[in-house]
Enzyme design. Sequence first.
Site, short mmCIF file in Angstrom:
data_model
loop_
_atom_site.label_atom_id
_atom_site.label_comp_id
_atom_site.label_asym_id
_atom_site.label_seq_id
_atom_site.Cartn_x
_atom_site.Cartn_y
_atom_site.Cartn_z
N GLU A 172 0.81 -1.22 0.00
CA GLU A 172 0.00 0.00 0.00
C GLU A 172 0.84 1.27 0.00
OE1 GLU A 172 -0.59 -2.60 1.93
OE2 GLU A 172 -2.70 -3.19 1.70
N PHE B 233 -11.70 -7.04 13.91
CA PHE B 233 -10.61 -7.52 13.06
C PHE B 233 -10.26 -6.44 12.02
CE2 PHE B 233 -9.20 -9.84 9.19
CZ PHE B 233 -7.96 -10.20 9.68
N GLN B 234 -9.00 -6.13 11.93
CA GLN B 234 -8.48 -5.12 11.00
C GLN B 234 -9.11 -3.76 11.20
OE1 GLN B 234 -8.37 -6.86 6.99
NE2 GLN B 234 -6.33 -7.62 7.51
N LYS C 152 -17.66 -0.64 5.92
CA LYS C 152 -18.16 -1.62 4.96
C LYS C 152 -19.69 -1.58 4.84
CE LYS C 152 -17.21 -6.34 3.48
NZ LYS C 152 -16.58 -7.62 3.84
N MET D 72 24.60 8.35 1.66
CA MET D 72 24.43 9.65 2.32
C MET D 72 24.70 9.53 3.83
SD MET D 72 23.98 12.75 1.66
CE MET D 72 23.00 13.33 0.29
C1 LIG Z 1 12.67 5.45 4.88
C2 LIG Z 1 13.97 6.08 5.18
N1 LIG Z 1 14.80 5.54 6.10
C3 LIG Z 1 15.99 6.10 6.38
C4 LIG Z 1 16.40 7.24 5.74
C5 LIG Z 1 17.74 7.88 6.07
N2 LIG Z 1 18.61 7.84 4.87
C6 LIG Z 1 18.76 8.91 4.05
S1 LIG Z 1 19.75 8.59 2.74
C7 LIG Z 1 20.04 7.01 3.28
C8 LIG Z 1 20.93 6.08 2.50
C9 LIG Z 1 20.39 5.78 1.16
O1 LIG Z 1 21.18 4.80 0.56
P1 LIG Z 1 21.06 4.51 -0.98
O2 LIG Z 1 19.64 4.37 -1.35
O3 LIG Z 1 21.93 3.39 -1.34
O4 LIG Z 1 21.54 5.88 -1.64
P2 LIG Z 1 23.02 6.51 -1.69
O5 LIG Z 1 23.06 7.58 -0.66
O6 LIG Z 1 24.01 5.44 -1.45
O7 LIG Z 1 23.10 7.10 -3.06
C10 LIG Z 1 19.35 6.76 4.47
C11 LIG Z 1 19.40 5.50 5.21
C12 LIG Z 1 15.49 7.79 4.80
N3 LIG Z 1 15.76 8.92 4.14
N4 LIG Z 1 14.31 7.19 4.53
#
Ligand SMILES: Cc1ncc(C[n+]2csc(CCOP(=O)(O)OP(=O)(O)O)c2C)c(N)n1
Lengths: 189, 584
Positions: free
Chosen positions: B52, B114-115, B164, B482
């Site tokens: 979803e 439920f749900q 529902k 990042m």
């Molecule tokens: C749902 C979610 N969880 C954690 C983060 C924190 N976060 C930001 S960038 C990143 C790393 C992303 O890694 P990747 O997709 O491999 O991209 P890269 O930076 O290596 O290009 C994380 C964990 C986020 N932005 N969103």
Amino acid sequence: MSPLKIKKGTSRHSAYDLRDPHSDVIESHTLAVVVDNEAGVLARVIGLFSGRGYNIDSLTVAEIDHTGHRSRITIVTRGTPAVIEQIKAQLGRIVPVHEVHDLTVEGPSVERELALFKVAGTGDKRVEALRLADIFRANVVDSTLGSFVFEITGTPEKIDAFAELMRPLGLAEVARTGVAALGRGIVEG
Amino acid sequence: MKKAMTGAAMVVQALKDQGVEVVFGYPGGAVLPIYDEIFQQNEIRHVLVRHEQAAVHAAEGYARSTGKVGVCLVTSGPGATNAVTGLTDALMDSIPIVVLTGQVPTFAIGTDAFQEADTVGITRPCTKHNWLVKDTDELSATLHQAFHVALSGRPGPVLVDIPKDVQFADGKYTPKQKVNTSHYQPRQNGDPDTIADLAEAMARAERPVFYTGGGVINSGPRASALLRELAELTGFPVTSTLMGLGAYPASGKQWLGMLGMHGLYEANLAMHGCDLMINIGARFDDRITGRIQSFSPNSVKAHIDIDPSSINKVVRVDMPIIGDVTHVLEQLIAVWKDRGLKPNHEGLAKWWKKIDEWRKVDCLKFDQKGSVIKPQYALKRLEELTKGHDRYITTEVGQHQMWAAQYLNFEDPNRWMTSGGLGTMGYGFPASVGVQMAHPDALVINVAGEASWLMNMQELGTAMQFRLPVKQFILNNERLGMVRQWQELLHGERYSHSWSESLPDFVKLAEAFGAKGIQCSDPADLDDAIMEMINHDGPVVFDCLVEKHENCFPMIPSGEPHNKMLLGQASTKDAIGKKGAVMV
Ligand SMILES: Cc1ncc(C[n+]2csc(CCOP(=O)(O)OP(=O)(O)O)c2C)c(N)n1
Ligand SMILES: [Mg+2]
């Protein structure tokens, strides 16, 4: 004056016309918010305050127009002028909110709160409680041999003062409604 | 006499009346009557996603690339809670979507059935508005209201929760035209006096800059056309937030590039040094401003925004203009022309000279040497090989997202879909599915990081089933890049859990779904591999193995002002103070 001949921060259209926008002074404001009386509307307003970290000192709500299903929420809040402006703008964004009035800046207003005080005691204390209630124009709405329930209306300050006086006289329970407020005089427009 | 209809039939009728062509959804017990109605008609297409959250991101991609409302249909309980991330994402980026959720029957609400979940309670803070409909007679009017609210003023997500029994019951259908939406009518035109003040200030300004944002895109294509006209009339430089890319063309000679934390040197220094900042549909986000106290200290600031709460929220402005960008720009251009205003040519000439010096720094330069692909190089080649195409780009979140914003060029609005406000990893793949549904013949590419991509990789099933030839261009650095970058700069190079361990073989993974997989690791093979991806008629997972320790520059360290930008690896030592480290 900036080189652009605009005195910074003083645009005549600025939301901060009246007060110093940079002020750190915490002000108390009474807001009146007119809303559709639909399910969840109060949760939206309260959620806004908790979610964005604003204060609520008091809040009252009741339907004021049974045919139009409108409710009026009176909120007493605190914040710097910038925060107060933000609160009003955020309230205005809620879809079922129709009007937001800042009674504190929109001109003179009246504020009233109702409170019930249960004072338990006998002898001199009981007599003194009754005498002070009279001075404060509080009504006795329940009495037993050992207690009174007083009903008092007035400004929050008046109710605070009454509470202080009742405390040594056997104050047992308090219920306060929170502030209801209206602007004074004739409605414009 | 109006025809009596079941609530479920009304849902489908209301969607048709609203011109909805596609619904992204996932069935379950509490929405079975609506699914039954969907089964018995052919006008509305239903795209069965595999989660979803993906339904909501797909609807966002659909909405952002078309300007129309995106629609989702999910079941109660877990269906609704899975939609929460998408709703929050759409709220932060002001994307118009309508999410319909099933709910347990009205008589069971409150019994921990439920749900059952308190869907309107859970989603109240992450929707623009939401409704629980308890009476079939009110269902159709509520649905029409929902579309109106989603699209009016500052757009955003709305949710309608439908028990529902309300779906099964008969009721009266209220057509779209009969629904009273008069109460919610946000203001469109800006205050004429302030607009005139702004026009006069623009004629005097020596160092002006247009700081544009997602509001220009959301206001519709006409807003972008007007922005271009205004830029042409004034000769002022234009920069944009991540959300606003494409409103002004990247090939335009007044284009400074993106601004902000990973924005271009010239864009950020222009913001820092300007004397007149004209914010058009942006919101002074912290990724833009850096340290507020030092943000563009000597400028007069004008702010055009449809949302009054955006004005003075983080940065105090001198000329607030509340209104829709299209309307306000029309007004502004009219004043400019009527008064015969001319820009301050002398001042502007000096300003452009300065900007050209900053441009010479060439802040996006990089060295592609050796046998490892630099992520910047991969994107440069992608840009070069796809730029003639009818192209739409989505992204995941991380370094690759910032590089995509820096190295890909956008000539038109609605061509760039990225999760800006919430920064949702897992956004890009489902968003690309939504975009491709709206534009079946276009080249739709999701620029991804390997970690983000795994968050919604199940959508390969959706892409295959609906023959959506989306291209998943994964810059695989085997790192949460990042996060790794911040750990390097802020946490003493202690790389806590920022490796992508146990990665799948992406080619085999693609093949397991019946899709095409391509892997490329040699810069010499890159062009051919990209061409193979473009030319393949079907979904492609492109595993582009890139340099693992590349950092994304320029970077304004958190807590620092615009003029304290880091330009490359050499400048990073001790760049971020203790104060900055607590900021995100
Ligand atoms: C749902 C979610 N969880 C954690 C983060 C924190 N976060 C930001 S960038 C990143 C790393 C992303 O890694 P990747 O997709 O491999 O991209 P890269 O930076 O290596 O290009 C994380 C964990 C986020 N932005 N969103
Ligand atoms: Mg990565």
